[in-house]
Write a protein that holds these residues in place. Sequence first.
Motif, mmCIF file in Angstrom:
data_model
loop_
_atom_site.group_PDB
_atom_site.id
_atom_site.type_symbol
_atom_site.label_atom_id
_atom_site.label_comp_id
_atom_site.label_asym_id
_atom_site.label_seq_id
_atom_site.Cartn_x
_atom_site.Cartn_y
_atom_site.Cartn_z
ATOM 1 N N LEU A 88 0.689 -1.305 0.028
ATOM 2 C CA LEU A 88 0.164 0.053 -0.035
ATOM 3 C C LEU A 88 0.771 1.287 -0.043
ATOM 4 O O LEU A 88 1.955 1.284 0.589
ATOM 5 C CB LEU A 88 -1.055 0.088 1.238
ATOM 6 C CG LEU A 88 -1.866 -1.153 1.528
ATOM 7 C CD1 LEU A 88 -2.673 -1.112 2.739
ATOM 8 C CD2 LEU A 88 -2.672 -1.302 0.271
ATOM 9 N N LEU A 89 0.389 2.216 -0.564
ATOM 10 C CA LEU A 89 1.128 3.564 -0.553
ATOM 11 C C LEU A 89 0.985 4.198 0.764
ATOM 12 O O LEU A 89 -0.324 4.527 1.128
ATOM 13 C CB LEU A 89 0.816 4.343 -1.845
ATOM 14 C CG LEU A 89 1.076 3.848 -3.122
ATOM 15 C CD1 LEU A 89 0.508 4.907 -4.333
ATOM 16 C CD2 LEU A 89 2.432 3.604 -3.391
ATOM 17 N N LEU A 92 -1.443 7.309 1.044
ATOM 18 C CA LEU A 92 -2.881 7.699 0.611
ATOM 19 C C LEU A 92 -3.761 6.777 1.860
ATOM 20 O O LEU A 92 -3.183 5.983 2.260
ATOM 21 C CB LEU A 92 -3.023 6.749 -0.697
ATOM 22 C CG LEU A 92 -2.161 7.649 -1.937
ATOM 23 C CD1 LEU A 92 -2.496 6.375 -3.058
ATOM 24 C CD2 LEU A 92 -2.739 8.761 -2.114
ATOM 25 N N ASP A 96 -8.258 5.664 -0.956
ATOM 26 C CA ASP A 96 -7.557 6.121 -2.072
ATOM 27 C C ASP A 96 -6.564 5.150 -2.582
ATOM 28 O O ASP A 96 -6.304 4.901 -3.857
ATOM 29 C CB ASP A 96 -6.695 7.456 -1.588
ATOM 30 C CG ASP A 96 -7.575 8.620 -1.282
ATOM 31 O OD1 ASP A 96 -8.799 8.651 -1.680
ATOM 32 O OD2 ASP A 96 -7.105 9.653 -0.628
ATOM 33 N N ASN A 97 -6.033 4.152 -1.616
ATOM 34 C CA ASN A 97 -5.226 2.845 -2.040
ATOM 35 C C ASN A 97 -6.120 2.288 -3.183
ATOM 36 O O ASN A 97 -5.775 1.838 -4.303
ATOM 37 C CB ASN A 97 -4.674 2.152 -1.074
ATOM 38 C CG ASN A 97 -3.453 2.621 -0.757
ATOM 39 O OD1 ASN A 97 -2.439 2.373 -1.284
ATOM 40 N ND2 ASN A 97 -3.351 3.423 0.464
ATOM 41 N N LEU A 100 -6.986 4.120 -6.577
ATOM 42 C CA LEU A 100 -5.843 4.293 -7.439
ATOM 43 C C LEU A 100 -6.100 3.247 -8.730
ATOM 44 O O LEU A 100 -5.890 3.328 -9.775
ATOM 45 C CB LEU A 100 -4.604 4.009 -6.868
ATOM 46 C CG LEU A 100 -3.166 4.726 -7.510
ATOM 47 C CD1 LEU A 100 -3.158 5.981 -7.539
ATOM 48 C CD2 LEU A 100 -2.091 4.273 -6.709
ATOM 49 N N ARG A 135 -4.870 5.926 7.083
ATOM 50 C CA ARG A 135 -3.578 5.592 6.466
ATOM 51 C C ARG A 135 -2.914 4.047 6.765
ATOM 52 O O ARG A 135 -3.355 3.788 7.932
ATOM 53 C CB ARG A 135 -2.670 6.682 6.602
ATOM 54 C CG ARG A 135 -3.107 7.933 5.649
ATOM 55 C CD ARG A 135 -1.975 9.163 5.834
ATOM 56 N NE ARG A 135 -2.525 10.164 4.919
ATOM 57 C CZ ARG A 135 -3.442 11.060 5.206
ATOM 58 N NH1 ARG A 135 -3.984 10.995 6.160
ATOM 59 N NH2 ARG A 135 -3.761 11.974 4.160
ATOM 60 N N PRO A 136 -2.411 3.531 5.873
ATOM 61 C CA PRO A 136 -1.785 2.121 6.346
ATOM 62 C C PRO A 136 -1.007 2.234 7.900
ATOM 63 O O PRO A 136 -1.102 1.198 8.423
ATOM 64 C CB PRO A 136 -0.662 2.021 5.313
ATOM 65 C CG PRO A 136 -1.176 2.714 4.142
ATOM 66 C CD PRO A 136 -1.981 3.978 4.598
ATOM 67 N N LYS A 144 -4.120 -4.181 6.564
ATOM 68 C CA LYS A 144 -3.499 -3.807 5.415
ATOM 69 C C LYS A 144 -3.746 -4.835 4.147
ATOM 70 O O LYS A 144 -3.785 -4.423 3.110
ATOM 71 C CB LYS A 144 -1.950 -3.748 5.747
ATOM 72 C CG LYS A 144 -1.666 -2.398 6.726
ATOM 73 C CD LYS A 144 -0.069 -2.371 6.929
ATOM 74 C CE LYS A 144 0.134 -1.295 7.866
ATOM 75 N NZ LYS A 144 1.050 -1.383 8.842
ATOM 76 N N ARG A 151 -8.096 -4.430 -3.148
ATOM 77 C CA ARG A 151 -7.688 -3.308 -4.220
ATOM 78 C C ARG A 151 -7.647 -4.170 -5.605
ATOM 79 O O ARG A 151 -7.828 -3.940 -6.685
ATOM 80 C CB ARG A 151 -6.070 -2.806 -3.906
ATOM 81 C CG ARG A 151 -5.487 -2.105 -5.167
ATOM 82 C CD ARG A 151 -4.358 -1.364 -4.742
ATOM 83 N NE ARG A 151 -3.317 -2.592 -4.081
ATOM 84 C CZ ARG A 151 -2.047 -2.325 -3.423
ATOM 85 N NH1 ARG A 151 -1.654 -1.015 -3.268
ATOM 86 N NH2 ARG A 151 -1.348 -3.228 -3.188
#
Length: 266
Positions: A88-89, A92, A96-97, A100, A135-136, A144, A151
């Motif tokens: 994961l970013l 983000l 948002d991950n 994307l 966030r992560p 996660k 995703r």
Amino acid sequence: MTSYLSIEHVHKTFGEGPSATEVLRDVDLHVDRGEFISIIGHSGCGKSTVLNIVAGLLETSTGAVILDGKEVSKPGPDRSVVFQNHSLLPWLTVRDNVALAVDKTFKGTKSAAERREWILQTLEMVGMGHALDKRPDEISGGMKQRVGIARALAMEPKVLLMDEPFGALDALTRAHLQDEVMRIQSDLGNTVLMVTHDVDEAVLLSDRIVMMTNGPAATIGEILEIDLPKPRERLAMADNPQYNHYRAEVLRFLHERHKNPEAEAA
């Protein structure tokens, strides 16, 4: 009848000349739509190389991968990958991950509202609807990995590729996520190809287990069909003689390769 996914006589060699290493030799596998296939074997047997070739991240030296009638030559949204590391970013949010991947895959075919709805739906599917704006670094390792699975599923791939997706998790979290993957695959009917070192995981989740010989020049040694009804209850399987037979067969294969690495060449 043509298979949905065909790995056709694939060879893979890294390097050239005297330093060349043949990693895979004549790997041939045919997968039907909706099947859950696990690939298992000792370290260095080319399991992840097979997965990366199907993903289009590596080219074959010879042979081909055919998915739904088309040859795989590069990465594409019809194949999504869940890695051992969630990937994961960190800057983000959870939402948002996933966005994307969804925006990249469906921009032009789904409206912004449809994409937003689909993101929420996939995150709810893996039990992460409550953490959309985190966030992560604000969620656990298991969470996660749930987002990583969401995703991958959000791309609506023809084949979901999983490379030891639960290997970095503690035993309880791993068991919980295995159950979630079973439920999701049952609901969606995904075609899944998973690399694992975990014998129990392979027997519990799979329709067939592909057992690889030792590398270098690894190939498919045996394929074990798991004839157990789905959905499978983890606790019920513990006392199921058929389950334990399948488990013993995989352990036997792995033990023979560990005891005698040249067994497949005999």
